[in-house]
Design an enzyme around this catalytic site. Structure first.
Site: not given
Length: 569
Positions: A299, A353, A373, A407-408, A426
C-alpha cells in the site's frame, strides 16, 4: 466486416479493384493507389509485412489493456470499492469498443492513415489519463461522494469519459488492422481473424502481467501510463509510416508525423514533470506538511504533521488511519473492554501502527502478544519513524511482542484451537473490497476456533452513524458464526473535512464522527473495564454503557450475514 475471399477461376489474374476485375485498374492486375481492398505497396516482402502488422497488434493490445487496468486501479484508490470501479470502467470500455468498431467501418478506405491517427490519439488520451484524473481529484477533492452522488458535471463523469474514449479508440483498431493485414497478403477472413485475435490476446496477456508486476511497482501509476502511451505512439507511427507510407499521400504522411511528434513531446514533457506534479498533487491532497510518502509492497503510506505543532496523521492508501490528537480515544475503546477478562495471550490482527499494541502492553499481566500485519513496511515505519514510534511508545521493542508478516486469514488456518484469550481485529474497513474477507462468516468462524473458552474478541466495524447498515451487518455476521455480541461506539472529535481521500464517513470526505466496535464471545460478554487494570484516559465504564445504549438505538434487524461468496458490504 472483412468480406471472405473467393478464389479466382484457374488461369485468371488477381483483381484488386472490385467485381469482374474491372474496378480501378481495368482488370490489368495493377492495384490502384490506396482504397479499400487494394494491395499495399510494401517496402518489404509480404511475409515480413504480415509479421510486422501482427507485432504491432501485439504491442497495441498490451498498451490498451494497461490503460484499462490503470483506470481501474486509480478509480479504486480514489473512490474505493474496487469491484464497483472495475465493473464501471470495464463495462463502459467494452461497450465503447463496439461503438469504435462500428465507427471505424467508414475509415477502412483510408485504413493506414486512419490507424495512424487512432494510435496517436489513443497514446495521448490513454497515456495522460492517470495524470488528468489525479489532478482533478487533488485540486477539486470531489471524488469521495460515491457513485450515488454523481451529478451532471461530477468528476466521475471524467472517469466514464476516459473509459468511453479509450474504449472507442481500442475498438477502432480491429477493423483497421484487419483491413491492413488483408492488404499485405489476401487470405480468407477466418484465418485473418484468427491471426489478428491471437496476436491481440497474447499482447493483452503481456500488458495485463506487466502492469502489476513491472509498471506499477517500478514506475508508479503516472509514469507507467505515460511510458505506455509513448510506446503506443512510437509503434503505431512506425507501423504506418514505415510499412504503409506508400498508401498515403505526402500531405497525410506529414500530418501524421507532426501529430505523433506533438504527442510524443507532450508525453515526454509530462514524464519529466511527473515527480514534481506528484509532489504538488500530494500537497494539494494532504497539505504542505507531508514528511513521509512511501509505497510498500502492499500500500501507499503517508505521514503528515508532527512538526510545528501539527498533529501526526497516518494515511494508508489514502484513507485516514491515525490522527494523533484523537487516536487514543479510538484505541482505548478498541482494546480495554476486551481486556476485562483473561488476557495473558493476545492476538492483534492488523494494527501495524503499534497503537492498539501500546494499549495492550499497558496491562502488566500480558505474557505474549502476536501481531499479524500483512504489510511489513508499515511495522518497520512504526518501529523507526520518530513521530510514529513515539506515539506508540516504542511498543514493538517490548520482549513480549512477536510480529508476523502474513495474511490474517492464512495465519488463522494454522493457529491451534483455543490459542488466545483476547483477539483484537484492527483490520481495513469492511467497505474496502480488499478487507471484505476479514468481515465474513468464515473468517469469524476461524476466530471463534482460536479463542479460549472464556476468550473475547473485539472488532472495529466502522462508523455507526455514517454507515449503520455496514456496522449491523458485521454484527449479524458475528452472530451467524456462533458468537454473542455487545455493540458500542465512541464519538470522534469533529475535525471537519479529511485532508486525504478518506472514504470512511459514507463517502462524504469528512473525518469519521464516531468509531463503532463489537465485543464478542461464546457466552454473553459484559461491556466493562478491568478493575485491576490500568485506567484509560478517555474511556470510563459509564461512558461505555451510555454509548452502548445509544448504539443499540441504531440497530437494523433482519440483515443477512456476509460470506466469502456473498459479501454484503
Amino acid at each position: 466486416m472483412i468480406e471472405p475471399h473467393v478464389p479466382a477461376p484457374p488461369g485468371s489474374r488477381p483483381s484488386w479493384g472490385g467485381s469482374g476485375g474491372s474496378g480501378g485498374s481495368g482488370g490489368s492486375g495493377t492495384p490502384p493507389p490506396g482504397g479499400r481492398g487494394t494491395a499495399a505497396r510494401l517496402p518489404v516482402r509480404p511475409g515480413v509485412g504480415r509479421f510486422l502488422v501482427l507485432a504491432g497488434v501485439f504491442v497495441c493490445a498490451a498498451c490498451g489493456l494497461v490503460y484499462e487496468l490503470e483506470l481501474v486501479a486509480l478509480a479504486s484508490y480514489l473512490i474505493g470499492d474496487s469491484v464497483t470501479q472495475a465493473s464501471v470502467v470495464l463495462s463502459v470500455m467494452v461497450f465503447a469498443m463496439g461503438l469504435g468498431s462500428l465507427a471505424a467501418k467508414r475509415l477502412r478506405r483510408f485504413a493506414a492513415a486512419g490507424f495512424g491517427a487512432v494510435e496517436a490519439v489513443l497514446a495521448l488520451v490513454g497515456g495522460s489519463s492517470a495524470m488528468v484524473l489525479y489532478a482533478v481529484f487533488a485540486w477539486t477533492g470531489a471524488w469521495t461522494g460515491g457513485w450515488g452522488g454523481l451529478g451532471a458535471d461530477g468528476p466521475r463523469l471524467l472517469l466514464v469519459a476516459f473509459s468511453l474514449a479509450i474504449g472507442v479508440l481500442i475498438g477502432a483498431e480491429v477493423p483497421l488492422l484487419m483491413e491492413l493485414i488483408q492488404r499485405v497478403r489476401r487470405q480468407d477472413a477466418g484465418g485473418a481473424v484468427a491471426d489478428l485475435f491471437a496476436a491481440d490476446y497474447v499482447g493483452a496477456l503481456v500488458g495485463g502481467l506487466a502492469f502489476p508486476f513491472v509498471l506499477l511497482p517500478f514506475l508508479g501509476q503516472l509514469t507507467g501510463a505515460l511510458l505506455t502511451g509513448t510506446v503506443n505512439a512510437v509503434v503505431g507511427a512506425a507501423l504506418v509510416l514505415g510499412l504503409f507510407r506508400r498508401d498515403m499521400t505526402r500531405r497525410a504522411r506529414r500530418l501524421l508525423l507532426a501529430a505523433n511528434a506533438a504527442v510524443l513531446a507532450l508525453l515526454a514533457t509530462a514524464t519529466v514533470l511527473a515527480d514534481d506534479f506528484e509532489r504538488a498533487a500530494r500537497h494539494a491532497v494532504y497539505g504542505q506538511d507531508v514528511r513521509v510518502a512511501v509505497r510498500t509492497g502492499a500500500q501507499e503510506v503517508i505521514l503528515t504533521g508532527d512538526t510545528d505543532g501539527r498533529p501526526l496523521a497516518l494515511f494508508l492508501d489514502g484513507r485516514l488511519r491515525v490522527r494523533a490528537d484523537d487516536e487514543r480515544r479510538r484505541h482505548e475503546a478498541l482494546v480495554h473492554p476486551a481486556m476485562s477478562g483473561p488476557h495473558a495471550r493476545v492476538l492483534i490482527l492488523g494494527g501495524g501502527d503499534g497503537l492498539a499494541l501500546r494499549e495492550v502492553l499497558r496491562h502488566p499481566d500480558v505474557r505474549r502478544v502476536d501481531v499479524v500485519e500483512s504489510d511489513p513496511g508499515l511495522t518497520r515505519l512504526a518501529r523507526h519513524d520518530p513521530g510514529l514510534s513515539a506515539l506508540n511508545e516504542h511498543a514493538f521493542g517490548d520482549a513480549r511482542v512477536r510480529v508476523v508478516a502474513d495474511d490474517a486469514f492464512r495465519r488463522l488456518r494454522t493457529t491451534p484451537t483455543g490459542a488466545y484469550d483476547v483477539v483484537i481485529s484492527d483490520l481495513p474497513h469492511p467497505g474496502v473490497t480488499a478487507g471484505t474477507k476479514f468481515y465474513s462468516q468464515e473468517f469469524y468462524g476461524l476466530l471463534r476456533r482460536v479463542l479460549a473458552p472464556e476468550g473475547r474478541l473485539v472488532v472495529h466495524a466502522g462508523p455507526v452513524l455514517a454507515q449503520p447498515r455496514t456496522f449491523w451487518t458485521v454484527d449479524a455476521t458475528l452472530r451467524a458464526a456462533g458468537l454473542r455480541t455487545v455493540p458500542y461506539r465512541v464519538g470522534a472529535r469533529d475535525t471537519g473535512r479529511a485532508p486525504g481521500p478518506d472514504r470512511t464517513a459514507a463517502g462524504t470526505g469528512r473525518a469519521p464522527r464516531d468509531w463503532g466496535f463489537l465485543l464478542a464471545s461464546r457466552g454473553a460478554p459484559a461491556l466493562r473495564l478491568d478493575p485491576a487494570g490500568p485506567r484509560p484516559r478517555t474511556v470510563t465504564a459509564g461512558s461505555l454503557e451510555r454509548d452502548a445504549r445509544a448504539t443499540a438505538r441504531t440497530r437494523i434487524d433482519g440483515l443477512p450475514p456476509s460470506t466469502l461468496v456473498h459479501p454484503r458490504y
